[in-house]
Write a protein that holds these residues in place. Structure first.
Motif, PDB file in Angstrom:
ATOM      1  N   TYR A  21      53.085  32.143  45.423  1.00 48.06           N
ATOM      2  CA  TYR A  21      52.584  32.958  46.514  1.00 48.06           C
ATOM      3  C   TYR A  21      52.284  32.137  47.756  1.00 48.06           C
ATOM      4  O   TYR A  21      51.604  32.589  48.660  1.00 48.06           O
ATOM      5  CB  TYR A  21      51.349  33.763  46.085  1.00 48.06           C
ATOM      6  N   CYS A  32      47.000  35.689  49.693  1.00 47.36           N
ATOM      7  CA  CYS A  32      45.689  36.334  49.780  1.00 47.36           C
ATOM      8  C   CYS A  32      44.660  35.329  50.278  1.00 47.36           C
ATOM      9  O   CYS A  32      44.849  34.122  50.187  1.00 47.36           O
ATOM     10  CB  CYS A  32      45.267  36.855  48.407  1.00 47.36           C
ATOM     11  N   LYS A 276      51.668  41.109  37.097  1.00 48.33           N
ATOM     12  CA  LYS A 276      51.738  41.745  38.408  1.00 48.33           C
ATOM     13  C   LYS A 276      50.736  41.091  39.347  1.00 48.33           C
ATOM     14  O   LYS A 276      49.561  40.966  39.049  1.00 48.33           O
ATOM     15  CB  LYS A 276      51.445  43.240  38.289  1.00 48.33           C
ATOM     16  N   SER A 277      51.221  40.670  40.500  1.00 46.97           N
ATOM     17  CA  SER A 277      50.395  39.928  41.431  1.00 46.97           C
ATOM     18  C   SER A 277      49.543  40.845  42.294  1.00 46.97           C
ATOM     19  O   SER A 277      50.013  41.856  42.803  1.00 46.97           O
ATOM     20  CB  SER A 277      51.283  39.064  42.335  1.00 46.97           C
ATOM     21  N   ASN A 278      48.269  40.487  42.424  1.00 46.16           N
ATOM     22  CA  ASN A 278      47.371  41.147  43.376  1.00 46.16           C
ATOM     23  C   ASN A 278      46.267  40.163  43.729  1.00 46.16           C
ATOM     24  O   ASN A 278      46.040  39.182  43.022  1.00 46.16           O
ATOM     25  CB  ASN A 278      46.800  42.447  42.802  1.00 46.16           C
ATOM     26  N   CYS A 279      45.593  40.421  44.819  1.00 46.10           N
ATOM     27  CA  CYS A 279      44.608  39.465  45.324  1.00 46.10           C
ATOM     28  C   CYS A 279      43.443  39.258  44.368  1.00 46.10           C
ATOM     29  O   CYS A 279      42.892  38.155  44.278  1.00 46.10           O
ATOM     30  CB  CYS A 279      44.088  39.921  46.695  1.00 46.10           C
ATOM     31  N   ASN A 280      43.050  40.296  43.662  1.00 46.97           N
ATOM     32  CA  ASN A 280      41.945  40.172  42.723  1.00 46.97           C
ATOM     33  C   ASN A 280      42.322  39.244  41.567  1.00 46.97           C
ATOM     34  O   ASN A 280      41.549  38.368  41.175  1.00 46.97           O
ATOM     35  CB  ASN A 280      41.563  41.559  42.188  1.00 46.97           C
ATOM     36  N   GLU A 282      44.645  36.992  41.611  1.00 47.47           N
ATOM     37  CA  GLU A 282      44.837  35.658  42.183  1.00 47.47           C
ATOM     38  C   GLU A 282      43.511  34.917  42.311  1.00 47.47           C
ATOM     39  O   GLU A 282      43.396  33.746  41.929  1.00 47.47           O
ATOM     40  CB  GLU A 282      45.492  35.814  43.549  1.00 47.47           C
TER      41      GLU A 282
END
Length: 360
Positions: A21, A32, A276-280, A282
């Motif tokens: 990322y 993020c 699955k990538s998400n800011c939380n 990460e």
């Protein structure tokens, strides 16, 4: 350390790059914000690294000093203790560099020290793990095949094993030394693991998990699983203490290193797009890697206690050495560690051999 340097801690084989990322593997992905983790790391990492450095340096340094002072009485087990302590010392001596790195968020020591610190850190880590494996296998052979291996546990064999382990550790660490370099990033100078070949990017995560956790843990479980029933059937007063030491060795190794390896592996799965990538996610992975990393590193502070100071003979030597260094210090009486007790416990029977090998 992460590729952006914001969570700069240790070489990339630990903080497995979440480089996916940062635009290296997924160019269109916008990173993020990790400001909270960054600020947490600036306080948490230097504090814990400093504590690990102080305790690890004192404990392992004392082991080295005691064994050097009594080098004329060195045996195969002492050689393993000595090299385990050297490995942990090599490991902890790099922590001040990474403490500074985590505070200022850029590498200020130059390209040579970037490679040297990385090589020392990685080699110290792997050699420490490998010497623990050697000690486990040695105990297994002594207890299950006492008379067959007694002639092979010589000083020459100890030197040969030592050279082999250090060479193996260096070879495993060589990719980190080769591919780690100082690069000029947007935030400043970074000491990062940056191979051009994608396969080498995955090398670290699998080597740290397989060579640093899975294989050593399997060796401990299999060997100690065979050792414990034999010890419990022996007629020795030390057998319950020996079993407690064995269980302590395995449990502590598992508890200290498994959380960190899991966090690294989850980071790898995320970088591969499996998670699955998400800011939380990460932020949680970064925080988990930061906390579990320092917790895992503190294992090197416990090695002197687990592998050396639980032995009565070594404890007596350490106390005598401390008395010479600090005159008048009131330490625990060593009457229980008298030479006569050693002579009694060192009678060449199978039970005494097993007890002294596991405990000392």
């Amino acid at each position: 350390m992460s590729d952006d340097g914001e969570n700069a801690t240790t070489p990339n084989y630990y903080n497995y790059d979440y480089s996916a990322y940062y635009g290296e593997l997924v160019p269109d992905f916008t990173p993020c914000s990790n400001a909270d983790v960054k600020e947490f790391g600036k306080v948490f990492l230097p504090t814990l690294y400093s504590l690990v450095f102080i305790l690890g340096f004192i404990g392992n340094g004392l082991v080295v000093c005691v064994l050097v002072k009594h080098s004329k009485q060195t045996n195969f087990t002492d050689i393993c203790f000595f090299n385990l302590a050297l490995s942990d010392l090599l490991f902890v001596l790099t922590l001040p560099f990474y403490s500074h790195y985590s505070v200022v968020s850029q590498w200020t020591f130059g390209n040579f020290m970037c490679r040297f610190a990385t090589g020392s850190h990685t080699t110290g880590f792997y050699s420490s793990i490998f010497f623990m494996v050697v000690m486990t296998l040695d105990r297994y052979m002594v207890i299950l095949h006492t008379y067959k291996v007694s002639h092979y546990r010589s000083l020459r064999a100890g030197v040969a094993v030592t050279l082999l382990v250090w060479m193996l550790s260096f070879c495993v660490s060589l990719p980190d030394i080769i591919f780690t370099k100082v690069k000029n990033e947007s935030f400043g100078l970074a000491c990062i693991y940056s191979p051009e070949n994608y396969a080498w990017r995955n090398y670290n995560i699998f080597s740290i998990n397989v060579l640093g956790l899975v294989i050593p843990l399997l060796v401990m479980i299999v060997c100690y699983g065979r050792i414990i029933p034999i010890i419990m059937n022996m007629k020795t007063a030390k057998k319950h203490r020996v079993v407690k030491v064995i269980i302590t060795i395995v449990v502590i190794f598992f508890l200290f290193w498994t959380p960190y390896n899991i966090s690294l592996f989850l980071g790898f799965l995320k970088s591969e797009g499996i998670l699955k990538s998400n800011c939380n996610l990460e932020a949680n992975l970064r925080l988990a890697a930061t906390v579990t990393e320092t917790f895992a590193y503190s294992h090197c502070c416990l090695n002197p206690i687990i592998y050396a100071f639980v032995g009565q003979k070594f404890m007596k030597r350490a106390l005598h050495l401390l008395r010479k260094w600090v005159p008048g210090i009131n330490l625990v009486s060593t009457r229980d560690f008298s030479d006569s007790s050693y002579r009694k416990s060192s009678v060449m029977t199978r039970s005494s051999n097993a007890s002294s090998t596991v405990i000392m």
